[in-house]
Design a protein around this motif. Structure first.
Motif, PDB file in Angstrom:
ATOM      1  N   ASN A 160      -4.380 -23.751  49.741  1.00 45.04           N
ATOM      2  CA  ASN A 160      -4.610 -25.094  49.199  1.00 45.04           C
ATOM      3  C   ASN A 160      -4.526 -26.167  50.285  1.00 45.04           C
ATOM      4  O   ASN A 160      -5.285 -27.139  50.267  1.00 45.04           O
ATOM      5  N   ALA A 163      -7.711 -26.051  52.285  1.00 48.29           N
ATOM      6  CA  ALA A 163      -8.820 -26.554  51.463  1.00 48.29           C
ATOM      7  C   ALA A 163      -8.791 -28.079  51.396  1.00 48.29           C
ATOM      8  O   ALA A 163      -9.836 -28.742  51.456  1.00 48.29           O
ATOM      9  N   ASP A 164      -7.602 -28.645  51.293  1.00 51.28           N
ATOM     10  CA  ASP A 164      -7.470 -30.096  51.231  1.00 51.28           C
ATOM     11  C   ASP A 164      -7.892 -30.740  52.545  1.00 51.28           C
ATOM     12  O   ASP A 164      -8.554 -31.786  52.556  1.00 51.28           O
ATOM     13  N   ARG A 167     -11.681 -30.540  52.875  1.00 53.94           N
ATOM     14  CA  ARG A 167     -12.302 -31.526  51.997  1.00 53.94           C
ATOM     15  C   ARG A 167     -12.242 -32.928  52.608  1.00 53.94           C
ATOM     16  O   ARG A 167     -13.168 -33.727  52.456  1.00 53.94           O
ATOM     17  N   ILE A 229     -15.513 -23.723  48.867  1.00 57.56           N
ATOM     18  CA  ILE A 229     -15.490 -25.046  48.239  1.00 57.56           C
ATOM     19  C   ILE A 229     -16.760 -25.847  48.524  1.00 57.56           C
ATOM     20  O   ILE A 229     -16.855 -27.023  48.163  1.00 57.56           O
ATOM     21  N   LEU A 296      -9.927 -23.028  43.515  1.00 62.07           N
ATOM     22  CA  LEU A 296     -10.541 -23.766  44.615  1.00 62.07           C
ATOM     23  C   LEU A 296     -11.663 -24.688  44.149  1.00 62.07           C
ATOM     24  O   LEU A 296     -12.098 -25.564  44.896  1.00 62.07           O
ATOM     25  N   GLN A 298     -11.453 -27.122  42.396  1.00 59.23           N
ATOM     26  CA  GLN A 298     -10.986 -28.515  42.395  1.00 59.23           C
ATOM     27  C   GLN A 298     -11.303 -29.232  43.693  1.00 59.23           C
ATOM     28  O   GLN A 298     -11.287 -30.477  43.743  1.00 59.23           O
ATOM     29  N   TYR A 299     -11.608 -28.473  44.758  1.00 64.92           N
ATOM     30  CA  TYR A 299     -11.891 -29.078  46.052  1.00 64.92           C
ATOM     31  C   TYR A 299     -13.389 -29.284  46.291  1.00 64.92           C
ATOM     32  O   TYR A 299     -13.779 -29.855  47.314  1.00 64.92           O
ATOM     33  N   ARG A 300     -14.233 -28.836  45.368  1.00 69.85           N
ATOM     34  CA  ARG A 300     -15.668 -29.076  45.514  1.00 69.85           C
ATOM     35  C   ARG A 300     -15.994 -30.530  45.201  1.00 69.85           C
ATOM     36  O   ARG A 300     -15.269 -31.194  44.464  1.00 69.85           O
TER      37      ARG A 300
END
Length: 310
Positions: A160, A163-164, A167, A229, A296, A298-300
């Motif tokens: 996570n 991924a953040d 993003r 993502i 994941l 949520q990061y798109r």
């Protein structure tokens, strides 16, 4: 496991919620121990009537752990930190749990350590984990020690976190891009805990490295997350000299992306040596791509309604 009372210390944390759920599904009764016993109340909905209990306990305070394990059949110690009081939590705390378990006459103890645990490690984290293992074995020789690689799951602070960053940044710096990991699904770690408790005669007194089915470098992992993502930000591997200077300069600050000790941990691969403990326990390892897509999204850019490619 049915009707056995298992004390799960650190049961309200990331790994703890999965261990508790797996034990409840096997019919065990569970006592969830956290520094504030109320932290585990969200787990009530996972249990049947009278199947779950809650207690307050701090592994650094031996008397609280002695009270928490009293009357239980088995104990699981999940407590671990990435920075802070390593001696208190990983060494003294591990010793307190093992000593309390032995004094209470429990049948089995499972202690969660980490791949790379070694009293001679250059990182304080690795040293404390290794010293903690020694303390556990001295106080409770029949303990089962599980040493997972990086653990991933919906609530993790690893996949996570990357991924953040991917993003948020137009260009993603990668520290120690060549270091290798063998990411293991949190649900598989929970299954290993249950397996060790269910058959202590088979697994007691043994130490197992456990990892997932894939070995990925730091760069490969970041590239996979970016693809998952739908964000193709360029990855730039930072030279060791620059990353080392960075962690020495700002690694001590609150909220720093990496501490100096975490940088030292990345000097060695985090992969299973020898036989994977999951294989020894008959647990099929779960690939990252089989489950990560579930959170994941949520990061798109447009959440679950977006495709995987930018």
């Amino acid at each position: 496991m049915k009707d056995r009372l298992v004390c799960v210390i650190g049961g309200s944390g990331f790994l703890g919620r999965y261990v508790v759920q797996a034990l409840l599904q096997e019919g065990a009764r569970v006592r969830v121990v956290a520094r504030d016993g109320r932290d585990g109340w969200f787990l009530k909905t996972q249990s049947g009537l009278g199947q779950i209990q809650f207690a307050s306990g701090d592994v650094r305070k031996a008397d609280t752990i002695t009270r928490a394990v009293a009357g239980t059949d088995a104990v699981v110690n999940l407590v671990g930190i990435l920075k802070g009081d390593f001696q208190g939590f990983h060494v003294d705390g591990a010793r307190n749990v093992a000593t309390a378990a032995a004094g209470a006459g429990v049948k089995s103890l499972v202690h969660i350590s980490a791949i790379g645990a070694d009293p001679k490690s250059q990182s304080a984290y690795g040293r404390s984990k290794g010293e903690g293992e020694d303390a556990v074995c001295a106080a409770f020789p029949a303990a089962t020690i599980l040493r997972p690689s990086i653990v991933f799951g919906r609530e993790d602070q690893f996949v996570n976190r990357f991924a953040d960053l991917i993003r948020a940044l137009p260009v993603v710096p990668v520290i120690r891009g060549a270091v290798k990991f063998q990411p293991i699904y949190v649900g598989d770690v929970a299954k290993a805990v249950v397996a060790a408790l269910a058959d202590p005669t088979l697994y007691s007194g043994k130490t197992y490295d456990i990892g997932g089915p894939e070995i990925l470098s730091m760069t490969e992992l970041n590239r996979w997350i970016g693809s998952a993502i739908g964000r193709g930000a360029p990855l730039i591997e930072m030279p060791d000299a620059i990353s080392h200077l960075m962690v020495r300069t700002i690694g001590w600050l609150p909220g720093a992306p990496m501490t100096k000790d975490q940088w030292l941990m990345l000097q060695s691969d985090n992969v299973v040596t020898g036989t994977n403990g999951l294989q020894a326990m008959g647990i099929p390892p779960t690939p990252l791509e089989a489950v990560a897509d579930g959170w994941l999204v949520q990061y798109r850019r447009h959440g679950r309604f977006a495709g995987k490619t930018a």
